[in-house]
Design a protein around this motif. Structure first.
Motif, PDB file in Angstrom:
ATOM      1  N   GLN A 159     -13.644  -8.137   8.887  1.00 34.85           N
ATOM      2  CA  GLN A 159     -13.633  -7.033   9.852  1.00 34.85           C
ATOM      3  C   GLN A 159     -14.729  -6.000   9.626  1.00 34.85           C
ATOM      4  N   THR A 160     -15.367  -6.009   8.467  1.00 35.43           N
ATOM      5  CA  THR A 160     -16.378  -4.984   8.194  1.00 35.43           C
ATOM      6  C   THR A 160     -17.801  -5.511   8.245  1.00 35.43           C
ATOM      7  N   PHE A 161     -17.993  -6.791   7.937  1.00 32.81           N
ATOM      8  CA  PHE A 161     -19.343  -7.349   7.941  1.00 32.81           C
ATOM      9  C   PHE A 161     -19.981  -7.208   9.327  1.00 32.81           C
ATOM     10  N   GLY A 162     -21.181  -6.642   9.350  1.00 33.80           N
ATOM     11  CA  GLY A 162     -21.890  -6.450  10.612  1.00 33.80           C
ATOM     12  C   GLY A 162     -21.539  -5.160  11.327  1.00 33.80           C
ATOM     13  N   LYS A 163     -20.504  -4.480  10.857  1.00 29.33           N
ATOM     14  CA  LYS A 163     -20.084  -3.226  11.495  1.00 29.33           C
ATOM     15  C   LYS A 163     -20.343  -2.020  10.598  1.00 29.33           C
ATOM     16  N   MET A 164     -20.417  -2.264   9.295  1.00 24.50           N
ATOM     17  CA  MET A 164     -20.726  -1.219   8.334  1.00 24.50           C
ATOM     18  C   MET A 164     -21.440  -1.871   7.155  1.00 24.50           C
ATOM     19  N   PRO A 192       0.832  -1.210   0.000  1.00 26.32           N
ATOM     20  CA  PRO A 192       0.000   0.000   0.000  1.00 26.32           C
ATOM     21  C   PRO A 192       0.860   1.251   0.000  1.00 26.32           C
ATOM     22  N   ASN A 193       0.248   2.414  -0.204  1.00 25.53           N
ATOM     23  CA  ASN A 193       0.997   3.666  -0.132  1.00 25.53           C
ATOM     24  C   ASN A 193       1.216   4.070   1.327  1.00 25.53           C
ATOM     25  N   GLN A 194       1.735   5.246   1.565  1.00 26.21           N
ATOM     26  CA  GLN A 194       2.078   5.675   2.928  1.00 26.21           C
ATOM     27  C   GLN A 194       0.862   5.804   3.834  1.00 26.21           C
ATOM     28  N   GLU A 195      -0.310   5.970   3.223  1.00 27.46           N
ATOM     29  CA  GLU A 195      -1.550   6.053   4.004  1.00 27.46           C
ATOM     30  C   GLU A 195      -2.185   4.680   4.219  1.00 27.46           C
ATOM     31  N   GLY A 196      -1.502   3.635   3.740  1.00 27.49           N
ATOM     32  CA  GLY A 196      -2.028   2.283   3.899  1.00 27.49           C
ATOM     33  C   GLY A 196      -3.050   1.881   2.859  1.00 27.49           C
ATOM     34  N   ILE A 197      -3.177   2.660   1.798  1.00 26.69           N
ATOM     35  CA  ILE A 197      -4.200   2.427   0.776  1.00 26.69           C
ATOM     36  C   ILE A 197      -3.606   1.764  -0.460  1.00 26.69           C
ATOM     37  N   HIS A 228     -11.741 -10.916  -5.120  1.00 24.91           N
ATOM     38  CA  HIS A 228     -12.164 -11.448  -3.819  1.00 24.91           C
ATOM     39  C   HIS A 228     -11.760 -10.477  -2.718  1.00 24.91           C
ATOM     40  N   THR A 229     -12.608 -10.384  -1.706  1.00 22.50           N
ATOM     41  CA  THR A 229     -12.243  -9.571  -0.552  1.00 22.50           C
ATOM     42  C   THR A 229     -12.517 -10.303   0.752  1.00 22.50           C
ATOM     43  N   ASP A 230     -11.630 -10.105   1.698  1.00 20.97           N
ATOM     44  CA  ASP A 230     -11.796 -10.571   3.069  1.00 20.97           C
ATOM     45  C   ASP A 230     -12.530  -9.457   3.808  1.00 20.97           C
ATOM     46  N   ALA A 231     -13.835  -9.669   4.035  1.00 13.04           N
ATOM     47  CA  ALA A 231     -14.662  -8.653   4.698  1.00 13.04           C
ATOM     48  C   ALA A 231     -14.970  -9.030   6.140  1.00 13.04           C
ATOM     49  N   ALA A 267     -11.175  -4.168   5.132  1.00 14.43           N
ATOM     50  CA  ALA A 267     -10.591  -3.320   6.177  1.00 14.43           C
ATOM     51  C   ALA A 267      -9.540  -4.106   6.942  1.00 14.43           C
ATOM     52  N   ASN A 268      -8.507  -3.410   7.373  1.00 18.33           N
ATOM     53  CA  ASN A 268      -7.428  -4.049   8.107  1.00 18.33           C
ATOM     54  C   ASN A 268      -7.790  -4.213   9.576  1.00 18.33           C
ATOM     55  N   SER A 269      -7.441  -5.366  10.141  1.00 18.70           N
ATOM     56  CA  SER A 269      -7.823  -5.673  11.521  1.00 18.70           C
ATOM     57  C   SER A 269      -7.019  -4.895  12.556  1.00 18.70           C
ATOM     58  N   GLU A 270      -5.881  -4.354  12.183  1.00 17.17           N
ATOM     59  CA  GLU A 270      -5.042  -3.631  13.135  1.00 17.17           C
ATOM     60  C   GLU A 270      -5.125  -2.113  12.971  1.00 17.17           C
ATOM     61  N   THR A 271      -5.180  -1.659  11.727  1.00 17.82           N
ATOM     62  CA  THR A 271      -5.196  -0.214  11.485  1.00 17.82           C
ATOM     63  C   THR A 271      -6.601   0.329  11.257  1.00 17.82           C
ATOM     64  N   GLY A 272      -7.529  -0.537  10.843  1.00 19.27           N
ATOM     65  CA  GLY A 272      -8.884  -0.089  10.544  1.00 19.27           C
ATOM     66  C   GLY A 272      -9.025   0.589   9.189  1.00 19.27           C
ATOM     67  N   ILE A 273      -7.956   0.632   8.426  1.00 21.74           N
ATOM     68  CA  ILE A 273      -7.997   1.288   7.116  1.00 21.74           C
ATOM     69  C   ILE A 273      -8.902   0.510   6.162  1.00 21.74           C
ATOM     70  N   ILE A 274      -9.807   1.247   5.520  1.00 21.69           N
ATOM     71  CA  ILE A 274     -10.751   0.653   4.572  1.00 21.69           C
ATOM     72  C   ILE A 274     -10.245   0.889   3.154  1.00 21.69           C
ATOM     73  N   GLN A 275     -10.156  -0.180   2.392  1.00 22.34           N
ATOM     74  CA  GLN A 275      -9.649  -0.085   1.030  1.00 22.34           C
ATOM     75  C   GLN A 275     -10.763   0.338   0.053  1.00 22.34           C
ATOM     76  N   PRO A 276     -10.422   1.111  -0.986  1.00 19.19           N
ATOM     77  CA  PRO A 276     -11.415   1.594  -1.961  1.00 19.19           C
ATOM     78  C   PRO A 276     -11.763   0.508  -2.985  1.00 19.19           C
ATOM     79  N   LEU A 277     -12.433  -0.522  -2.531  1.00 20.26           N
ATOM     80  CA  LEU A 277     -12.676  -1.690  -3.370  1.00 20.26           C
ATOM     81  C   LEU A 277     -13.479  -1.355  -4.626  1.00 20.26           C
TER      82      LEU A 277
END
Length: 233
Positions: free
Chosen positions: A179-184, A122-127, A174-177, A149-159
């Motif tokens: 950390q986000t399913f049920g929360k957003m 990712p870039n410096q912002e984690g994206i 494919h996406t690993d969701a 979304a990352n489990s440690e940083t919480g950064i959400i990727q622009p899928l």
């Protein structure tokens, strides 16, 4: 001293409502859903209802829901089954350095079988930007797996942005969701993904359950031959 638990990103306690439903079904709906007797039929009805409910939350189709033992199995089955179903000229998978270990285990196993794997940073912002992903694409790229979304940083990727790039090239996404399913809000169509992994214990449900969403158009093949459970996955 009472424990103050703050690690909800790792796992949540089971809610009273979820525990009640689990207990009731364990007592009243114990049949094998594949059996032809009444107990099996009742279990199959519960499974069908569960697929419909989950599909409605994700904005997808019930037949595309495959239940698993959790997020790790969901990721591994999704990635390896998709690659297994792609033709020889599409045996290149791209993922990122910030994925859950299960994704890295899945692609490492594929790499040992001769599948080409590219790990992007990712870039410096984690994206993961469109430009970063575009530079890694090859004519033989068949699958890209990037977490929601990352489990440690919480950064959400622009899928959704990345999905437009991949659709232009007929590359599966494919996406690993977990950390986000049920929360957003997590929508298959809005994210533009073809496959998605989720897990129960992140959302106040019992541990040991999860699911994979596989779009009907995805040409997956099971990694375990001759399986029948969960429609062969």
């Amino acid at each position: 001293m009472d424990l103050i638990y703050l690690d909800y990103a790792a796992s949540t306690p089971v809610s009273e409502e979820s525990l009640h439903v689990f207990q009731q079904l364990s007592k009243e709906c114990y049949g094998n859903a594949s059996s032809l007797h009444d107990a099996g039929g009742k279990a199959n009805e519960i499974l069908a209802y569960s697929r419909q409910s989950l599909a409605a939350i994700l904005g997808g189709e019930p037949d595309s829901i495959y239940f698993t033992s959790g997020g790790t199995e969901s990721n591994i089955l999704a990635i390896q089954s998709i690659i297994n179903g792609l033709p020889p000229h599409k045996q290149h998978v791209i993922t990122t350095s910030v994925e859950h270990p299960s994704v890295h285990h899945a692609v490492n196993a594929l790499q040992r079988l001769g599948v080409k794997v590219t790990i992007i940073e990712p870039n410096q912002e984690g994206i993961i930007t469109k430009e970063i992903l575009k530079q890694a694409l090859l004519p033989e790229t068949g699958l890209v797996s990037i977490q929601h979304a990352n489990s440690e940083t919480g950064i959400i990727q622009p899928l959704a942005e990345l999905a437009t790039l991949l659709k232009e090239r007929d590359i599966l996404f494919h996406t690993d969701a977990v950390q986000t399913f049920g929360k957003m809000h997590v929508s298959i169509k809005e994210l533009g993904v073809d496959a998605l992994s989720i897990s129960s214990h992140k959302v106040y449900a019992p541990k040991g359950a999860g699911a994979v969403y596989m779009g009907a158009h995805v040409p997956w093949k099971p990694i375990y031959q001759h399986t029948v459970q969960e429609n062969g996955l």
